[in-house]
Design a protein around this motif. Structure first.
Motif, short mmCIF file in Angstrom:
data_model
loop_
_atom_site.label_atom_id
_atom_site.label_comp_id
_atom_site.label_asym_id
_atom_site.label_seq_id
_atom_site.Cartn_x
_atom_site.Cartn_y
_atom_site.Cartn_z
N ASN A 1 1.04 -1.01 0.12
CA ASN A 1 0.15 0.09 0.02
C ASN A 1 0.97 1.33 0.11
OD1 ASN A 1 -2.40 -1.36 -0.04
ND2 ASN A 1 -2.66 -1.29 2.07
N ALA A 2 1.88 1.25 0.76
CA ALA A 2 2.80 2.48 1.05
C ALA A 2 3.47 2.61 -0.54
CB ALA A 2 3.73 2.15 1.94
N GLU A 3 3.84 1.62 -1.22
CA GLU A 3 4.58 1.51 -2.55
C GLU A 3 3.22 2.22 -3.48
OE1 GLU A 3 7.87 -1.83 -2.22
OE2 GLU A 3 5.74 -2.32 -2.85
N ILE A 4 2.21 1.74 -3.39
CA ILE A 4 1.52 2.24 -4.29
C ILE A 4 0.85 3.63 -4.16
CG2 ILE A 4 -1.13 2.08 -5.13
CD1 ILE A 4 -0.88 -1.13 -4.41
N ALA A 5 0.94 4.03 -2.74
CA ALA A 5 0.79 5.58 -2.56
C ALA A 5 1.58 6.46 -3.02
CB ALA A 5 0.52 5.62 -0.83
N ALA A 6 3.10 6.04 -2.97
CA ALA A 6 4.07 6.81 -3.50
C ALA A 6 4.07 6.89 -4.77
CB ALA A 6 5.15 6.20 -2.97
N LYS A 7 3.75 5.88 -5.80
CA LYS A 7 3.53 5.75 -7.03
C LYS A 7 2.30 6.68 -7.59
CE LYS A 7 3.89 3.84 -11.24
NZ LYS A 7 5.38 3.83 -11.94
N LEU A 8 1.18 6.63 -7.15
CA LEU A 8 0.17 7.30 -7.29
C LEU A 8 0.10 8.85 -6.87
CD1 LEU A 8 -2.61 4.78 -7.25
CD2 LEU A 8 -1.05 5.34 -9.36
N VAL A 9 1.07 9.15 -5.87
CA VAL A 9 1.02 10.27 -5.07
C VAL A 9 -0.22 10.74 -4.31
CG1 VAL A 9 1.78 12.81 -5.22
CG2 VAL A 9 2.49 11.05 -7.11
N VAL A 10 -0.60 9.58 -3.65
CA VAL A 10 -1.75 9.87 -2.91
C VAL A 10 -1.46 9.36 -1.39
CG1 VAL A 10 -3.45 9.63 -4.82
CG2 VAL A 10 -2.76 7.47 -3.44
N SER A 11 -2.60 9.37 -0.50
CA SER A 11 -2.20 8.94 0.73
C SER A 11 -2.48 7.48 0.73
CB SER A 11 -3.21 9.82 1.76
OG SER A 11 -4.43 9.22 1.64
N GLU A 12 -1.85 6.98 1.82
CA GLU A 12 -1.92 5.38 2.33
C GLU A 12 -3.34 4.96 2.61
OE1 GLU A 12 0.32 1.67 4.46
OE2 GLU A 12 1.25 3.93 4.32
N THR A 13 -3.88 5.91 3.19
CA THR A 13 -5.45 5.71 3.62
C THR A 13 -6.31 5.69 2.11
OG1 THR A 13 -5.07 6.69 5.54
CG2 THR A 13 -7.47 6.54 4.65
N THR A 14 -5.91 6.52 1.31
CA THR A 14 -6.84 6.46 -0.03
C THR A 14 -6.61 4.96 -0.78
OG1 THR A 14 -6.39 8.88 -0.23
CG2 THR A 14 -7.08 7.63 -2.01
N VAL A 15 -5.08 4.70 -0.52
CA VAL A 15 -4.96 3.16 -1.32
C VAL A 15 -5.86 2.27 -0.57
CG1 VAL A 15 -3.04 1.76 -1.73
CG2 VAL A 15 -2.72 4.00 -2.21
N LYS A 16 -5.78 2.37 0.74
CA LYS A 16 -6.39 1.14 1.45
C LYS A 16 -7.89 1.20 1.12
CE LYS A 16 -3.36 0.96 5.48
NZ LYS A 16 -3.34 1.29 6.96
N THR A 17 -8.48 2.36 0.86
CA THR A 17 -9.80 2.33 0.27
C THR A 17 -10.16 1.86 -0.90
OG1 THR A 17 -10.40 4.26 1.85
CG2 THR A 17 -11.72 4.04 -0.08
N HIS A 18 -9.22 2.21 -1.93
CA HIS A 18 -9.28 1.55 -3.12
C HIS A 18 -8.92 0.04 -3.08
CE1 HIS A 18 -9.73 5.48 -5.26
NE2 HIS A 18 -8.38 5.73 -5.00
N VAL A 19 -8.30 -0.29 -2.41
CA VAL A 19 -7.78 -1.86 -2.39
C VAL A 19 -9.29 -2.48 -1.79
CG1 VAL A 19 -6.48 -3.71 -1.34
CG2 VAL A 19 -5.23 -1.67 -2.04
N GLY A 20 -9.74 -2.01 -0.95
CA GLY A 20 -11.12 -2.53 -0.20
C GLY A 20 -12.14 -2.58 -1.35
N ASN A 21 -12.14 -1.37 -2.22
CA ASN A 21 -13.21 -1.56 -3.12
C ASN A 21 -12.88 -2.41 -4.26
OD1 ASN A 21 -14.33 0.70 -2.02
ND2 ASN A 21 -13.48 2.11 -3.18
#
Length: 227
Positions: A178-198
């Motif tokens: 999640n942290a690596e995805i957040a850095a790649k997409l330039v978003v917060s890790e919380t946002t990534v967690k939401t996307h992964v859950g979706n």
């Protein structure tokens, strides 16, 4: 919380080594050991471990079938043990099938002690372990032989995702955290967690491991695409 671990391997020396590593940790205890899949299933039923560290190649009932039985038997209950599969990689050609059977991830048998401990903690917390280097090599080697159960239904299933969710699924399939995805997409890790859950909810997937397999089966990611 103490993580209860069941060690399953037909080599007593390996079980002893793993036990010494794990019991040096204050939050992990080894509740039992098994030398084959049948014994693993029985001990899982009796001891209720949080994590089963499962070898693949064993006499009698192998790790794949044992994983399938453990997950199937535990599914209706409140306590569902997580299965973390061990592989020698070059010999275990059925690791993908083990993941299909319900395993929450896999490790190489020569994994460094600190990575083994961390993997058990991650799996016990409900996440899945998909090591990028191992994922790349395994799926590049076996993806052409994966069953095509999703072949017809997959396009419609992927249509449920937004463009950003598709992008997140691609990055999950590349083994990114999640942290690596957040850095790649330039978003917060919380946002990534939401996307992964979706992604998992919309596609009816249990965890990130199933997401990786689905991404390959649908052609979202192809062999050699991970860089």
């Amino acid at each position: 919380m103490t993580i209860r671990v069941l060690l399953v391997d037909d080599q007593p020396l390996l079980r002893t080594g793993f036990r010494l590593i794990l019991e040096a940790e204050p939050d992990i205890t080894v509740v039992g050991q098994a030398g084959d899949g049948k014994d693993a299933q029985e001990q899982t039923r009796a001891l209720l471990p949080d994590v089963v560290l499962m070898d693949i190649r064993m006499p009698g009932v192998d790790g794949i079938e044992a994983t399938r039985r453990i997950v199937r038997e535990a599914a209706p209950s409140a306590h569902v043990p997580k299965v973390l599969v061990l592989t020698t990689f070059d010999l275990d050609e059925y690791i993908v099938e083990a993941l299909r059977s319900g395993a929450s991830g896999f490790l190489l048998k020569d994994v460094p002690p600190d990575e083994l401990v961390q993997a058990i903690r991650v799996v016990a917390a409900g996440d899945a372990i998909v090591a990028p280097s191992v994922t790349r090599r395994l799926l590049d080697r076996f993806s052409a032989r994966l069953p095509s159960a999703y072949e017809q239904a997959a396009p419609a299933r992927l249509d449920r995702l937004t463009e950003r969710e598709l992008e997140v699924l691609r990055l999950i399939a590349k083994g990114m955290s999640n942290a690596e995805i957040a850095a790649k997409l330039v978003v917060s890790e919380t946002t990534v967690k939401t996307h992964v859950g979706n992604v998992l909810t919309k596609l009816g997937l249990r965890d990130r491991v199933q997401a990786v397999v689905l991404a390959y089966e649908t052609g979202l990611i192809t062999p050699g695409a991970i860089s």
